[in-house]
Design a protein around this motif. Structure first.
Motif, PDB file in Angstrom:
ATOM      1  N   SER A 193       4.298  13.642  39.476  1.00 13.94           N
ATOM      2  CA  SER A 193       5.194  13.934  38.348  1.00 13.94           C
ATOM      3  C   SER A 193       6.652  14.033  38.769  1.00 13.94           C
ATOM      4  O   SER A 193       7.551  13.684  38.008  1.00 13.94           O
ATOM      5  CB  SER A 193       4.758  15.231  37.655  1.00 13.94           C
ATOM      6  OG  SER A 193       4.822  16.319  38.554  1.00 13.94           O
ATOM      7  N   ARG A 210       7.883  10.448  38.971  1.00 11.40           N
ATOM      8  CA  ARG A 210       7.554   9.556  37.855  1.00 11.40           C
ATOM      9  C   ARG A 210       8.807   9.118  37.092  1.00 11.40           C
ATOM     10  O   ARG A 210       8.923   7.980  36.656  1.00 11.40           O
ATOM     11  CB  ARG A 210       6.582  10.266  36.922  1.00 11.40           C
ATOM     12  CG  ARG A 210       5.627   9.333  36.192  1.00 11.40           C
ATOM     13  CD  ARG A 210       4.552  10.116  35.505  1.00 11.40           C
ATOM     14  NE  ARG A 210       3.543  10.596  36.432  1.00 11.40           N
ATOM     15  CZ  ARG A 210       2.937  11.774  36.356  1.00 11.40           C
ATOM     16  NH1 ARG A 210       3.256  12.604  35.395  1.00 11.40           N
ATOM     17  NH2 ARG A 210       2.034  12.119  37.235  1.00 11.40           N
ATOM     18  N   LEU A 243       6.755   8.702  29.413  1.00  8.40           N
ATOM     19  CA  LEU A 243       6.578   9.858  30.296  1.00  8.40           C
ATOM     20  C   LEU A 243       5.897  11.006  29.564  1.00  8.40           C
ATOM     21  O   LEU A 243       5.048  11.700  30.126  1.00  8.40           O
ATOM     22  CB  LEU A 243       7.933  10.304  30.860  1.00  8.40           C
ATOM     23  CG  LEU A 243       8.630   9.299  31.783  1.00  8.40           C
ATOM     24  CD1 LEU A 243       9.970   9.844  32.244  1.00  8.40           C
ATOM     25  CD2 LEU A 243       7.755   8.988  32.987  1.00  8.40           C
ATOM     26  N   THR A 292       2.245  10.175  29.194  1.00 14.53           N
ATOM     27  CA  THR A 292       1.591  10.247  30.499  1.00 14.53           C
ATOM     28  C   THR A 292       1.282  11.696  30.867  1.00 14.53           C
ATOM     29  O   THR A 292       0.184  12.031  31.304  1.00 14.53           O
ATOM     30  CB  THR A 292       2.474   9.613  31.588  1.00 14.53           C
ATOM     31  OG1 THR A 292       2.735   8.255  31.243  1.00 14.53           O
ATOM     32  CG2 THR A 292       1.798   9.664  32.944  1.00 14.53           C
ATOM     33  N   GLU A 293       2.270  12.572  30.679  1.00 19.48           N
ATOM     34  CA  GLU A 293       2.072  13.982  31.009  1.00 19.48           C
ATOM     35  C   GLU A 293       0.991  14.604  30.132  1.00 19.48           C
ATOM     36  O   GLU A 293       0.144  15.373  30.611  1.00 19.48           O
ATOM     37  CB  GLU A 293       3.400  14.738  30.841  1.00 19.48           C
ATOM     38  CG  GLU A 293       4.443  14.352  31.885  1.00 19.48           C
ATOM     39  CD  GLU A 293       5.838  14.817  31.523  1.00 19.48           C
ATOM     40  OE1 GLU A 293       5.982  15.531  30.507  1.00 19.48           O
ATOM     41  OE2 GLU A 293       6.787  14.476  32.236  1.00 19.48           O
ATOM     42  N   LYS A 294       1.016  14.276  28.826  1.00 15.84           N
ATOM     43  CA  LYS A 294      -0.006  14.799  27.914  1.00 15.84           C
ATOM     44  C   LYS A 294      -1.397  14.328  28.320  1.00 15.84           C
ATOM     45  O   LYS A 294      -2.349  15.111  28.359  1.00 15.84           O
ATOM     46  CB  LYS A 294       0.297  14.353  26.482  1.00 15.84           C
ATOM     47  CG  LYS A 294       1.411  15.108  25.799  1.00 15.84           C
ATOM     48  CD  LYS A 294       1.813  14.461  24.483  1.00 15.84           C
ATOM     49  CE  LYS A 294       0.677  14.353  23.503  1.00 15.84           C
ATOM     50  NZ  LYS A 294       1.119  13.768  22.217  1.00 15.84           N
ATOM     51  N   GLN A 348      -2.551  15.938  31.667  1.00 15.50           N
ATOM     52  CA  GLN A 348      -2.883  17.350  31.480  1.00 15.50           C
ATOM     53  C   GLN A 348      -4.230  17.494  30.778  1.00 15.50           C
ATOM     54  O   GLN A 348      -5.061  18.322  31.154  1.00 15.50           O
ATOM     55  CB  GLN A 348      -1.785  18.042  30.664  1.00 15.50           C
ATOM     56  CG  GLN A 348      -2.001  19.538  30.487  1.00 15.50           C
ATOM     57  CD  GLN A 348      -0.772  20.218  29.922  1.00 15.50           C
ATOM     58  OE1 GLN A 348       0.364  19.849  30.231  1.00 15.50           O
ATOM     59  NE2 GLN A 348      -0.977  21.235  29.106  1.00 15.50           N
ATOM     60  N   ASP A 390       1.275  18.968  43.456  1.00 15.06           N
ATOM     61  CA  ASP A 390       1.447  17.792  42.602  1.00 15.06           C
ATOM     62  C   ASP A 390       0.805  16.569  43.250  1.00 15.06           C
ATOM     63  O   ASP A 390       0.096  15.786  42.602  1.00 15.06           O
ATOM     64  CB  ASP A 390       2.943  17.568  42.375  1.00 15.06           C
ATOM     65  CG  ASP A 390       3.221  16.650  41.192  1.00 15.06           C
ATOM     66  OD1 ASP A 390       2.260  16.183  40.561  1.00 15.06           O
ATOM     67  OD2 ASP A 390       4.402  16.423  40.895  1.00 15.06           O
ATOM     68  N   THR A 392      -2.362  14.416  41.881  1.00 16.38           N
ATOM     69  CA  THR A 392      -2.206  12.969  41.650  1.00 16.38           C
ATOM     70  C   THR A 392      -3.326  12.193  42.330  1.00 16.38           C
ATOM     71  O   THR A 392      -3.913  11.267  41.744  1.00 16.38           O
ATOM     72  CB  THR A 392      -0.837  12.492  42.180  1.00 16.38           C
ATOM     73  OG1 THR A 392       0.207  13.200  41.511  1.00 16.38           O
ATOM     74  CG2 THR A 392      -0.654  11.002  41.936  1.00 16.38           C
ATOM     75  N   ARG A 424       4.296  23.360  28.282  1.00 20.46           N
ATOM     76  CA  ARG A 424       3.208  23.578  29.245  1.00 20.46           C
ATOM     77  C   ARG A 424       1.967  24.182  28.600  1.00 20.46           C
ATOM     78  O   ARG A 424       0.955  24.387  29.260  1.00 20.46           O
ATOM     79  CB  ARG A 424       3.699  24.493  30.371  1.00 20.46           C
ATOM     80  CG  ARG A 424       4.757  23.839  31.244  1.00 20.46           C
ATOM     81  CD  ARG A 424       5.371  24.824  32.201  1.00 20.46           C
ATOM     82  NE  ARG A 424       6.408  24.195  33.023  1.00 20.46           N
ATOM     83  CZ  ARG A 424       7.399  24.841  33.588  1.00 20.46           C
ATOM     84  NH1 ARG A 424       7.510  26.152  33.422  1.00 20.46           N
ATOM     85  NH2 ARG A 424       8.301  24.209  34.309  1.00 20.46           N
ATOM     86  N   LYS A 432       4.284  17.519  23.233  1.00 18.55           N
ATOM     87  CA  LYS A 432       3.606  17.519  24.521  1.00 18.55           C
ATOM     88  C   LYS A 432       2.490  18.558  24.536  1.00 18.55           C
ATOM     89  O   LYS A 432       1.428  18.349  25.134  1.00 18.55           O
ATOM     90  CB  LYS A 432       4.596  17.794  25.656  1.00 18.55           C
ATOM     91  CG  LYS A 432       3.947  17.722  27.032  1.00 18.55           C
ATOM     92  CD  LYS A 432       4.942  17.972  28.141  1.00 18.55           C
ATOM     93  CE  LYS A 432       4.244  18.001  29.504  1.00 18.55           C
ATOM     94  NZ  LYS A 432       5.179  18.321  30.607  1.00 18.55           N
TER      95      LYS A 432
END
Length: 534
Positions: free
Chosen positions: A19, A22, A65, A68-70, A73, A123, A127, A436, A471
């Motif tokens: 992350s 990214r 982005l 991707t994060e959602k 997670q 992280d 990954t 978060r 998010k």
């Protein structure tokens, strides 16, 4: 072919980039994809296979982005081992600690370096582990044909794009998408200067007056109008300064609003059309915040903190007192009481946080068990980095996700730099904090606060509270584009919920409430700043 190769490369490598890296990885590729519409316009490829490729590049790029994060997670939460979940939780806690240190503006630099090293290690481990999950980058497979199939007859999707041509001045264009069109249609629209001339930076409500509104409709809408029939649904995805515009509130010149002629649905991404059509069932539950007490003693904050297990992770609704503290909002308490009565009468399970009970801990504890409706009647804020230097609490931050947020019970203490009891959270809920959380059970978030729809505009999207709640997994947001009246906001919100419980149609209820307030207070300042976003 080059664009398709680039997208395939990004998709294949994205899962191997942690992350922290990214953003820079994506920025290197994004500019090439983002400028494709400009080449299409220059080559007059506005309705052919190259236009489709250009739109696919745009769809691929917008909110990449964020999505991707959602997705990552969610994959960790649903497929990760207990060890993965523990690492993820530890990483979030370490990020919270680094945020606290950044606020000290250079203090504890050695500790900060150690924390960052630990974050990067976790992280990297996550990954590597994520390669064993199901492909969480599947959302990148979306393309024009999939979006087109989701549209019903006569519906129109307007996906805006801003770009800088060779002469160096930002211009705007839009892809128009209909179910019966083989290819998207690309229209050149207007320049940034034309937009700036119509939208005064510090008085956006003036745009919705009769004369300015008619000019805006001519500039914004007249080129699009021939492609949609009266009464049809128009989905639109803003770009650039258009995030500050509520299309549905523009006057057409005969006293009616553009939103009375078409059903406008504002989207954070074209991918959201699938979510708009999806049916979500999360029970009849609501959590309401309002009438909060921003001044609390340390003992009060400590007592309220211990009630939750959440760990670290014209009065206007953004007005500060002379000592830079947040003033009480008398109407917000009455607002949530009335809304609670309305929802309770329709068999909703309602929890109300008011006075000293609406703490940051109470909000964070909703993660993973969020209600169907989440309503926050409180102060909202958004500052640019240059504005933030005037506030000690925000000094040193440049990221919009830390410079926008909401104020909860007891928030004045930490905002003014006072020492808090050990383990107590401060009551300033930033967009980063919200992002978060897991609020995937929430269908509707109502931010009854000032400037909650503001943020930093980027090609990736709008960074601020909108991105934060998206998010976190929330579906529909009600937000404001400027400072709003405490009293009129209460009236708007009460009207909205009265209509909502009878129709269960969020957008229809929103439009009816806006019309009621417009009839009562014709000045656009009072009603045009409210927006609904999917």
């Amino acid at each position: 072919q080059a664009a398709q190769w680039l997208q395939n490369m990004v998709k294949s490598q994205l899962r191997y980039v942690n992350s922290a890296e990214r953003g820079s990885f994506w920025n290197a590729a994004m500019e090439k994809l983002w400028t494709m519409p400009f080449f299409a316009l220059q080559a007059e490829a506005t309705d052919n296979a190259f236009t489709e490729a250009s739109y696919n590049a745009l769809l691929f790029s917008k909110s990449l982005l964020l999505e991707t994060e959602k997705s990552l997670q969610k994959a960790i939460q649903t497929e990760g081992s207990p060890e993965d979940l523990e690492k993820f939780k530890n990483m979030l806690e370490l990020k919270e600690q680094t945020s606290a240190l950044y606020r000290k503006y250079g203090a504890d630099s050695d500790t900060l370096a150690v924390l960052n090293d630990r974050i990067q290690k976790l992280d990297h481990e996550l990954t590597v582990r994520s390669k064993s999950y199901a492909d969480y980058t599947r959302f990148l497979d979306w393309d024009y044909q999939q979006v087109r199939k989701l549209l019903k007859d006569n519906e129109l999707l307007v996906d805006f794009v801003d770009y800088v041509p060779q002469k160096g001045k930002t211009e705007y264009a839009a892809f128009l998408i209909r179910k019966d069109h083989e290819y998207p249609l690309l229209l050149r629209l207007f320049t940034q200067k034309e937009l700036d001339d119509l939208m005064p930076e510090n008085a956006l409500d003036l745009l919705y007056g009769a004369t300015a509104s008619e000019k805006a409709v001519k500039l914004f809408w007249d080129k699009i109008r021939p492609y949609v029939v009266e009464g049809a649904t128009v989905y639109y995805v803003p770009s650039g300064k258009l995030y500050q515009l509520a299309w549905e509130s523009l006057s057409t010149g005969d006293g009616s609003l553009l939103g009375e002629h078409y059903r406008f649905v504002r989207l954070s991404s074209a991918r959201e059309i699938a979510r708009v059509h999806a049916v979500r069932e999360s029970g009849h539950s609501a959590v309401l915040y309002g009438g909060l007490q921003y001044d609390m003693t340390g003992d009060e904050m400590l007592a309220e903190s211990r009630k939750y297990s959440a760990g670290p992770q014209m009065v206007m609704r953004s007005t500060l007192r002379g000592d830079s503290a947040f003033v009480a909002l008398p109407e917000s308490g009455e607002e949530v009481c009335q809304i609670a009565d309305i929802l309770t009468s329709r068999k909703y399970q309602v929890q109300v946080h008011e006075g000293i009970s609406g703490t940051e801990e109470s909000f964070l504890s909703l993660s993973g068990r969020s209600p169907r409706i989440l309503h926050l009647a409180t102060h909202g804020f958004y500052f640019t980095p240059s504005e933030a230097v005037s506030y000690d609490y925000l000094r040193g931050f440049r990221d919009a996700m830390y410079l926008s947020g909401l104020v909860l019970s007891g928030g004045n203490a930490v905002w003014q730099g006072k020492q808090l009891p050990e383990g107590v959270l401060g009551g300033i809920l930033t967009a980063q904090d919200i992002s978060r959380l897991d609020l995937s059970g929430t269908e509707l978030v109502v931010l009854s606060a000032c400037q909650s729809g503001q943020g930093k505009v980027t090609p990736e999207g709008l960074f601020g509270l909108q991105r934060a709640f998206k998010k976190a997994g929330a579906q529909t947001l009600v937000m404001t584009l400027w400072r709003v009246s405490d009293r009129v906001t209460r009236e708007f919100m009460v009207s909205f919920y009265k209509h909502l419980v009878h129709s269960e149609d969020r957008r229809k209820a929103f439009e009816e409430a806006r019309q009621e307030i417009r009839d009562r207070y014709p000045e656009p300042f009072y009603w045009a700043g409210f927006v609904m976003i999917d």
